[in-house]
Write a protein that holds these residues in place. Sequence first.
Motif, PDB file in Angstrom:
ATOM      1  N   THR A 120       0.843  -1.194   0.000  1.00 12.50           N
ATOM      2  CA  THR A 120       0.000   0.000   0.000  1.00 12.50           C
ATOM      3  C   THR A 120       0.878   1.242   0.000  1.00 12.50           C
ATOM      4  N   ALA A 121       0.335   2.309  -0.580  1.00 13.62           N
ATOM      5  CA  ALA A 121       1.035   3.596  -0.551  1.00 13.62           C
ATOM      6  C   ALA A 121       0.545   4.464   0.593  1.00 13.62           C
ATOM      7  N   ARG A 122      -0.443   3.995   1.325  1.00 14.80           N
ATOM      8  CA  ARG A 122      -1.010   4.791   2.415  1.00 14.80           C
ATOM      9  C   ARG A 122      -0.227   4.580   3.715  1.00 14.80           C
ATOM     10  N   PRO A 123      -0.319   5.528   4.628  1.00 16.48           N
ATOM     11  CA  PRO A 123       0.348   5.366   5.929  1.00 16.48           C
ATOM     12  C   PRO A 123      -0.161   4.120   6.647  1.00 16.48           C
ATOM     13  N   VAL A 124       0.742   3.394   7.258  1.00 15.03           N
ATOM     14  CA  VAL A 124       0.381   2.155   7.949  1.00 15.03           C
ATOM     15  C   VAL A 124       0.637   2.307   9.441  1.00 15.03           C
ATOM     16  N   LYS A 125      -0.371   1.985  10.202  1.00  9.63           N
ATOM     17  CA  LYS A 125      -0.256   1.962  11.664  1.00  9.63           C
ATOM     18  C   LYS A 125       0.064   0.532  12.101  1.00  9.63           C
ATOM     19  N   GLN A 126       0.949   0.390  13.089  1.00 13.69           N
ATOM     20  CA  GLN A 126       1.325  -0.934  13.565  1.00 13.69           C
ATOM     21  C   GLN A 126       1.056  -1.064  15.055  1.00 13.69           C
ATOM     22  N   SER A 127       0.310  -2.076  15.427  1.00 14.24           N
ATOM     23  CA  SER A 127       0.074  -2.341  16.846  1.00 14.24           C
ATOM     24  C   SER A 127       1.140  -3.295  17.371  1.00 14.24           C
ATOM     25  N   VAL A 128       1.512  -3.097  18.641  1.00 12.74           N
ATOM     26  CA  VAL A 128       2.478  -3.966  19.314  1.00 12.74           C
ATOM     27  C   VAL A 128       1.942  -4.309  20.695  1.00 12.74           C
ATOM     28  N   VAL A 129       2.392  -5.406  21.236  1.00 10.51           N
ATOM     29  CA  VAL A 129       1.998  -5.774  22.588  1.00 10.51           C
ATOM     30  C   VAL A 129       2.741  -4.884  23.581  1.00 10.51           C
ATOM     31  N   ALA A 130       2.040  -4.436  24.604  1.00 14.95           N
ATOM     32  CA  ALA A 130       2.690  -3.650  25.657  1.00 14.95           C
ATOM     33  C   ALA A 130       3.551  -4.576  26.512  1.00 14.95           C
ATOM     34  N   PRO A 131       4.697  -4.095  26.969  1.00 10.56           N
ATOM     35  CA  PRO A 131       5.532  -4.949  27.818  1.00 10.56           C
ATOM     36  C   PRO A 131       4.811  -5.399  29.089  1.00 10.56           C
ATOM     37  N   SER A 132       3.868  -4.599  29.552  1.00  6.27           N
ATOM     38  CA  SER A 132       3.127  -4.994  30.753  1.00  6.27           C
ATOM     39  C   SER A 132       2.396  -6.315  30.559  1.00  6.27           C
ATOM     40  N   ALA A 133       1.879  -6.562  29.350  1.00  8.91           N
ATOM     41  CA  ALA A 133       1.191  -7.829  29.089  1.00  8.91           C
ATOM     42  C   ALA A 133       2.168  -8.991  29.147  1.00  8.91           C
ATOM     43  N   LEU A 134       3.334  -8.824  28.540  1.00  9.53           N
ATOM     44  CA  LEU A 134       4.317  -9.909  28.530  1.00  9.53           C
ATOM     45  C   LEU A 134       4.957 -10.125  29.898  1.00  9.53           C
ATOM     46  N   SER A 135       4.861  -9.128  30.777  1.00  7.07           N
ATOM     47  CA  SER A 135       5.390  -9.334  32.130  1.00  7.07           C
ATOM     48  C   SER A 135       4.628 -10.436  32.859  1.00  7.07           C
ATOM     49  N   LEU A 136       3.421 -10.738  32.387  1.00  5.21           N
ATOM     50  CA  LEU A 136       2.603 -11.776  33.015  1.00  5.21           C
ATOM     51  C   LEU A 136       3.120 -13.182  32.709  1.00  5.21           C
ATOM     52  N   LEU A 137       4.103 -13.286  31.825  1.00  5.86           N
ATOM     53  CA  LEU A 137       4.659 -14.601  31.490  1.00  5.86           C
ATOM     54  C   LEU A 137       5.517 -15.165  32.613  1.00  5.86           C
ATOM     55  N   TYR A 138       6.083 -14.277  33.427  1.00  8.38           N
ATOM     56  CA  TYR A 138       6.996 -14.755  34.472  1.00  8.38           C
ATOM     57  C   TYR A 138       6.182 -15.385  35.600  1.00  8.38           C
ATOM     58  N   PRO A 139       6.538 -16.586  36.037  1.00  2.42           N
ATOM     59  CA  PRO A 139       5.736 -17.301  37.049  1.00  2.42           C
ATOM     60  C   PRO A 139       5.870 -16.694  38.441  1.00  2.42           C
ATOM     61  N   SER A 140       4.972 -17.086  39.322  1.00  2.93           N
ATOM     62  CA  SER A 140       5.001 -16.581  40.699  1.00  2.93           C
ATOM     63  C   SER A 140       6.214 -17.093  41.463  1.00  2.93           C
ATOM     64  N   GLU A 141       6.642 -18.298  41.121  1.00  2.00           N
ATOM     65  CA  GLU A 141       7.847 -18.854  41.733  1.00  2.00           C
ATOM     66  C   GLU A 141       9.057 -18.500  40.871  1.00  2.00           C
ATOM     67  N   PRO A 142      10.162 -18.032  41.452  1.00  2.00           N
ATOM     68  CA  PRO A 142      11.331 -17.632  40.655  1.00  2.00           C
ATOM     69  C   PRO A 142      11.855 -18.764  39.778  1.00  2.00           C
ATOM     70  N   ILE A 143      12.334 -18.402  38.612  1.00  2.00           N
ATOM     71  CA  ILE A 143      12.979 -19.354  37.713  1.00  2.00           C
ATOM     72  C   ILE A 143      14.435 -19.504  38.140  1.00  2.00           C
ATOM     73  N   ASP A 144      14.855 -20.725  38.298  1.00  2.00           N
ATOM     74  CA  ASP A 144      16.229 -20.990  38.757  1.00  2.00           C
ATOM     75  C   ASP A 144      17.230 -20.364  37.785  1.00  2.00           C
ATOM     76  N   GLY A 145      18.079 -19.485  38.300  1.00  2.00           N
ATOM     77  CA  GLY A 145      19.119 -18.872  37.493  1.00  2.00           C
ATOM     78  C   GLY A 145      18.657 -17.707  36.641  1.00  2.00           C
ATOM     79  N   TYR A 146      17.393 -17.306  36.786  1.00  2.00           N
ATOM     80  CA  TYR A 146      16.870 -16.202  35.972  1.00  2.00           C
ATOM     81  C   TYR A 146      15.811 -15.461  36.789  1.00  2.00           C
ATOM     82  N   SER A 147      16.243 -14.429  37.471  1.00  2.00           N
ATOM     83  CA  SER A 147      15.353 -13.708  38.381  1.00  2.00           C
ATOM     84  C   SER A 147      14.312 -12.892  37.616  1.00  2.00           C
TER      85      SER A 147
END
Length: 354
Positions: A120-147
Amino acid sequence: MTIPTESIGSIPRPRELQEALAAHAEGRLAEAELRTLQEKAVAETLARLEELGCVVVVDGDQAKPSTITYPLDGLTSLDPKGMVISFADGHTRQLPRLTAGPFSYQVRAETYLREASRRTARPVKQSVVAPSALSLLYPSEPIDGYSREAFLRDLVDEAEADIRGCLDAGAHCVQLDFTEGRLALKLDPSGGVLDDFIALNNEVLGRFSEAERARLGVHTDPGADMDSTHSLDVDYAGLLPKLFQLKVGSFYLQLAGEPDPERVLPIVADQLRPGIRVFVGVTDPISATVETPEEVRDRILFAARYIPVEQLGSCDDAGFSPWADDTSTSRDLAFAKIEARVRGTALAAAALGL
């Protein structure tokens, strides 16, 4: 001057693509064949939006598995049994859980942007995931060797690179999807989780210059998946003042499906500051009724009582199918609503003498 109007992002995939996604997931369709169908869907989506008169276009997220999980496609250090998001109609979505570090995006949004921009020759808007959403991937219990602290450092770096890649690739605007904002208040009514989300997102946004932040935006809604929401019962007043602390130039707000928009708009007006634009939602993606252009016009004129017209825009309340398997809204219905938004915004501009 006129009133800008933009789509939020996702548009239902064609049936052919829906069937292909299912076949690919079952191992019955090769990756190359799926990619061909996704590219075809992107081209068709852009063409339809151009026909409807959209000045700024989107690719409809045709190649994304979801608006949240696209960076994870191919990441092996995940357990599918992560956080569960519950919706009002009883269905759920489950995020994966990180099992090892370091964390890195496997797919960047600029790949979708570059594919769309060459069609397209028109301006393109791009959506991205907010980092706050991906912060939910880290479990409640710490990952060994990766805080958790190490994970968040990696996440901030990756989110910055995701946004910067889109800016460098010529995005008209890069929009952070922040559906988890209102949900945070449901998970933690004290507001602590929301405060953490705002701080994390601003840590990323603060890495951009003032001129770059003018091309960044944030979208919020109470969820719009399978014609249901996850947090519409949460008071918008608890989110909005904190939302407007985010360091972006544009805010895209769900409003058409809000039970009492007349209560919401004065709160928005109190948060206005110079240099920002507020796009108010004028079509409701989870409603099967197509708004008329006149209804859209009237919603914009009502918003103009509270928001100066030079800071006002219109949008859909949310994407129409943020998860690729969502078939609750037809493609034709989505485009009909977009057409009503475009036409209704033009009517509002004319009524305001623009």
